[in-house]
Design an enzyme around this catalytic site. Structure first.
Site, PDB file in Angstrom:
ATOM      1  N   ARG A  93      -6.016   0.074  -0.618  1.00 31.46           N
ATOM      2  CA  ARG A  93      -5.263   1.227  -0.126  1.00 31.46           C
ATOM      3  C   ARG A  93      -5.426   2.397  -1.095  1.00 31.46           C
ATOM      4  O   ARG A  93      -5.557   2.201  -2.303  1.00 31.46           O
ATOM      5  CB  ARG A  93      -3.789   0.819  -0.042  1.00 31.46           C
ATOM      6  CG  ARG A  93      -2.823   1.862   0.494  1.00 31.46           C
ATOM      7  CD  ARG A  93      -2.917   1.995   1.969  1.00 31.46           C
ATOM      8  NE  ARG A  93      -1.778   2.707   2.547  1.00 31.46           N
ATOM      9  CZ  ARG A  93      -1.820   3.314   3.725  1.00 31.46           C
ATOM     10  NH1 ARG A  93      -2.933   3.294   4.456  1.00 31.46           N
ATOM     11  NH2 ARG A  93      -0.765   3.915   4.213  1.00 31.46           N
ATOM     12  N   THR A 367      -7.844   5.050  12.814  1.00 22.29           N
ATOM     13  CA  THR A 367      -8.058   3.926  11.916  1.00 22.29           C
ATOM     14  C   THR A 367      -9.047   3.053  12.660  1.00 22.29           C
ATOM     15  O   THR A 367      -9.388   3.331  13.807  1.00 22.29           O
ATOM     16  CB  THR A 367      -6.694   3.208  11.684  1.00 22.29           C
ATOM     17  OG1 THR A 367      -5.804   4.104  11.030  1.00 22.29           O
ATOM     18  CG2 THR A 367      -6.790   1.941  10.874  1.00 22.29           C
ATOM     19  N   THR A 385      -8.952   2.895   7.149  1.00 22.18           N
ATOM     20  CA  THR A 385      -8.420   4.152   7.666  1.00 22.18           C
ATOM     21  C   THR A 385      -8.713   5.339   6.765  1.00 22.18           C
ATOM     22  O   THR A 385      -8.853   5.175   5.548  1.00 22.18           O
ATOM     23  CB  THR A 385      -6.883   4.025   7.865  1.00 22.18           C
ATOM     24  OG1 THR A 385      -6.398   5.164   8.558  1.00 22.18           O
ATOM     25  CG2 THR A 385      -6.145   3.895   6.543  1.00 22.18           C
ATOM     26  N   GLU A 406      -3.933  10.315   3.714  1.00 26.25           N
ATOM     27  CA  GLU A 406      -3.004   9.188   3.633  1.00 26.25           C
ATOM     28  C   GLU A 406      -1.701   9.546   2.925  1.00 26.25           C
ATOM     29  O   GLU A 406      -0.708   8.823   3.058  1.00 26.25           O
ATOM     30  CB  GLU A 406      -3.680   8.033   2.878  1.00 26.25           C
ATOM     31  CG  GLU A 406      -3.460   6.679   3.499  1.00 26.25           C
ATOM     32  CD  GLU A 406      -4.179   6.534   4.827  1.00 26.25           C
ATOM     33  OE1 GLU A 406      -3.507   6.274   5.824  1.00 26.25           O
ATOM     34  OE2 GLU A 406      -5.414   6.699   4.871  1.00 26.25           O
ATOM     35  N   ASP A 409       1.363   9.336   4.847  1.00 24.77           N
ATOM     36  CA  ASP A 409       2.040   8.055   5.111  1.00 24.77           C
ATOM     37  C   ASP A 409       3.218   7.834   4.170  1.00 24.77           C
ATOM     38  O   ASP A 409       3.998   6.900   4.354  1.00 24.77           O
ATOM     39  CB  ASP A 409       1.059   6.879   4.998  1.00 24.77           C
ATOM     40  CG  ASP A 409       0.345   6.610   6.317  1.00 24.77           C
ATOM     41  OD1 ASP A 409       0.719   7.197   7.341  1.00 24.77           O
ATOM     42  OD2 ASP A 409      -0.605   5.803   6.318  1.00 24.77           O
ATOM     43  N   SER A 439       0.971   0.655   8.092  1.00 22.88           N
ATOM     44  CA  SER A 439       1.260  -0.250   9.219  1.00 22.88           C
ATOM     45  C   SER A 439       0.079  -1.163   9.523  1.00 22.88           C
ATOM     46  O   SER A 439       0.164  -1.987  10.437  1.00 22.88           O
ATOM     47  CB  SER A 439       1.574   0.567  10.473  1.00 22.88           C
ATOM     48  OG  SER A 439       2.697   1.375  10.267  1.00 22.88           O
ATOM     49  N   GLY A 458      -3.865   2.314  15.227  1.00 22.26           N
ATOM     50  CA  GLY A 458      -2.777   2.791  16.081  1.00 22.26           C
ATOM     51  C   GLY A 458      -1.502   3.161  15.356  1.00 22.26           C
ATOM     52  O   GLY A 458      -0.440   3.196  15.970  1.00 22.26           O
TER      53      GLY A 458
HETATM   54  N1  GLY Z   1      -2.730   5.402   7.974  1.00 23.10           N
HETATM   55  C1  GLY Z   1      -2.190   4.474   8.872  1.00 23.10           C
HETATM   56  C2  GLY Z   1      -1.549   3.308   8.219  1.00 23.10           C
HETATM   57  O1  GLY Z   1      -1.960   2.919   7.152  1.00 23.10           O
HETATM   58  O2  GLY Z   1      -0.608   2.782   8.744  1.00 23.10           O
END
Ligand code: GLY
Length: 556
Positions: A93, A367, A385, A406, A409, A439, A458
């Site tokens: 991430r 994503t 993503t 990101e 988020d 998510s 999504g």
């Molecule tokens: N950027 C979408 C997620 O990580 O949930």
């Protein structure tokens, strides 16, 4: 069988002869683009395993779906190591840069600056995907990283044919992209996007991939690529430093494993919210015999389970390296029993009646997900993503990389909507080096029926899509029905069931409304689920792609 891209029958004898660790004897890959799927199969044919294939598929998706993922973004890969019968979660991430602050997207009055966490380099976290590819290849693969990246490099050099989704995203990002010329020079070469089918070469991206292939971590997080990323982003208002890139590390985490009616589910731990929410929803549903109810009551109960799980996602979830996430509590059947006691069969629980917390952030609109099974039974569920269509729409000059957005988020301010009109809690507040709550929910299902490797893009709907897929698989649905079925979603706030056309019959809608649910039909389809299943009884292995997002409408 119409949706299947790959079906292999293997003799039951083939795996019953090794009962401790059955092997499918055949491989299967499902991804969002046929060129990425092919890159994975080519690597398997060259002697690679599922983890090599995951590198090839991931890197190629970043080239052929540049609007959805890439080296400018992040990824979660859920691995199953067949030999050791072990699951590993690779967290690549993005992280907030060192100079990030909780109020970095707020103006002098403390109000969010529109678009600040969404557009341009200030919206970007330090990318993790490149580190993840190096990690997968070096620790788990059989082939050199360079071999696994070769297809992606070749396609970036020669060009990917423009396709419908790529074009739609370019139209959506048109105005913003004009602000950063490097992006436009690749994607709008004559001021307009290329026509469908026209080849789009990405020479800078090919060179960036080549440096990664040649030098591994040093080829991305140090040296020329790092310098170009830092210079380019800072010149356009970003705050990245060379130190931010040099200190990026992949984290291996213990996946979350839990049981529902004899099926083992393995899913994503924090900084994903997916595994906890799916466990919580299934624990709530476990208190009902869903087969006893009519279809609409079943859907009502699933919605109520979603409502409760998403409420707690909002309150408790964030990067567990920074905040205490009560994982055991949220996943416990006793906790779910308490939530269940508040659920009425005949009426929706208004979200406002639940304890006041804040709703989830992280409804990224773009994503990608792929699933891989190799002939030895190694598996990968990979979700990757850059967040929304074309991420931040900022390309660092000379890199060919679209930086993610990101940072959106994170909860940019507790209880205040971000640019998605979603809000989050302190648990997901911005802090240097912290990972934004996700998510993304790459998931394995393991039962007497066999194995399913599941995931989808999504945003916050990923979680409910994976739940619905898991329930359908456990009910015995065929893989092509699972990816095609119409989806519905509730995320506590807004207090509304959003759904795809066809998810509810007219009479079901009437019943749900009579029980107090607000309904909102989505104008767009949900997700792009790519799953692989292995049926133990027949030995059949299938890779199935989502009909909603097939490239140019073709079945691959
Ligand atoms: N950027 C979408 C997620 O990580 O949930």
């Amino acid at each position: 069988m119409g949706l299947h891209i790959f079906v292999a029958i293997v003799a039951t004898l083939c795996f019953t002869s090794v009962p401790a660790a059955p092997k499918p004897g055949q491989a299967a890959i499902a991804s969002a683009h046929p060129m990425a799927t092919q890159a994975g199969y080519d690597v398997l044919a060259a002697g690679g395993n599922a983890f090599d294939a995951a590198v090839a598929v991931s890197a190629t998706l970043g080239v052929v779906e540049p609007y959805a993922s890439g080296l400018g973004g992040g990824a979660f890969w859920l691995l199953h190591l067949a030999e050791e019968q072990k699951d590993v979660f690779v967290d690549a991430r993005e992280v907030a840069p060192a100079a990030a602050t909780p109020d970095m997207y707020l103006d002098a009055d403390g109000d969010p600056v529109k678009g600040a966490s969404f557009n341009g380099p200030l919206a970007a976290g330090i990318p993790g995907q490149a580190a993840g590819l190096v990690h997968l290849a070096e620790k788990y693969g059989r082939l050199p990283l360079a071999t696994n990246l070769a297809a992606a490099i070749g396609i970036a050099q020669q060009g990917v044919p423009m396709h419908r989704r790529m074009l739609l995203g370019l139209r959506f990002r048109r105005t913003t992209a004009d602000r950063w010329p490097a992006f436009g020079s690749v994607y709008y070469p004559s001021g307009e996007p290329r026509a469908i089918g026209e080849l789009m070469p990405q020479p800078d991206l090919a060179a960036t991939l080549q440096r990664l292939a040649d030098k591994g971590m040093d080829g991305f997080y140090r040296g020329r690529t790092a310098q170009l990323l830092v210079d380019g982003s800072r010149a356009a208002g970003g705050i990245w430093t060379l130190e931010d890139l040099a200190r990026y590390r992949v984290i291996e985490r213990e996946p979350l494993g839990f049981f529902y009616r004899g099926v083992r589910i393995v899913s994503a731990p924090p900084p994903s919210s997916g595994g906890i929410a799916i466990a919580n929803m299934l624990n709530i549903l476990d208190g009902y015999d869903l087969t006893r109810f009519d279809e609409v009551t079943r859907k009502h109960l699933i919605v109520e389970a979603m409502r409760h799980a998403f409420r707690d996602r909002a309150e408790y979830l964030g990067d567990s390296d920074f905040v205490d996430v009560p994982v055991k509590l949220l996943m416990s059947p006793a906790y779910a029993a308490g939530q269940r006691s508040a659920i009425r069969m005949d009426h929706a629980m208004p979200s406002a009646a639940l304890a006041d917390v804040v709703p989830p952030s992280g409804a990224g609109a773009n994503t990608t997900h792929f699933s891989v099974l190799d002939r030895d039974g190694n598996r990968v569920a990979g979700t990757m993503t850059i967040n929304t269509w074309y991420g931040s729409a900022f390309m660092a000059p000379g890199t060919g990389l679209i930086l993610n957005n990101e940072m959106d988020d994170f909860a940019i301010k507790p209880k205040v909507p971000n640019s998605f009109e979603l809000i989050g809690s302190d648990a997901n507040a911005i802090a240097p080096h912290k990972r934004p709550l996700s998510s993304m929910s790459p998931t394995f299902l393991e039962g007497r029926r066999g194995i399913a490797i599941v995931g989808t893009p999504g945003g916050s709907r990923i979680i409910s899509m994976v739940l619905l897929a898991a329930l359908a698989w456990m009910d015995g649905a065929p893989a092509d029905d699972i990816v095609a079925m119409k989806r519905f979603h509730h995320q506590y706030l807004p207090d509304v069931i959003s759904f795809e056309a066809g998810a509810f019959s007219d009479s079901e809608k009437a019943v749900l409304e009579s029980r107090g649910h607000a309904l909102s039909e989505s104008s767009r389809p949900y997700g792009n689920m790519n799953i692989v299943t292995w049926d133990f009884a027949s030995g059949e292995v299938e890779a199935v792609t989502d009909p909603r997002a097939r490239v140019d409408g073709r079945v691959y």
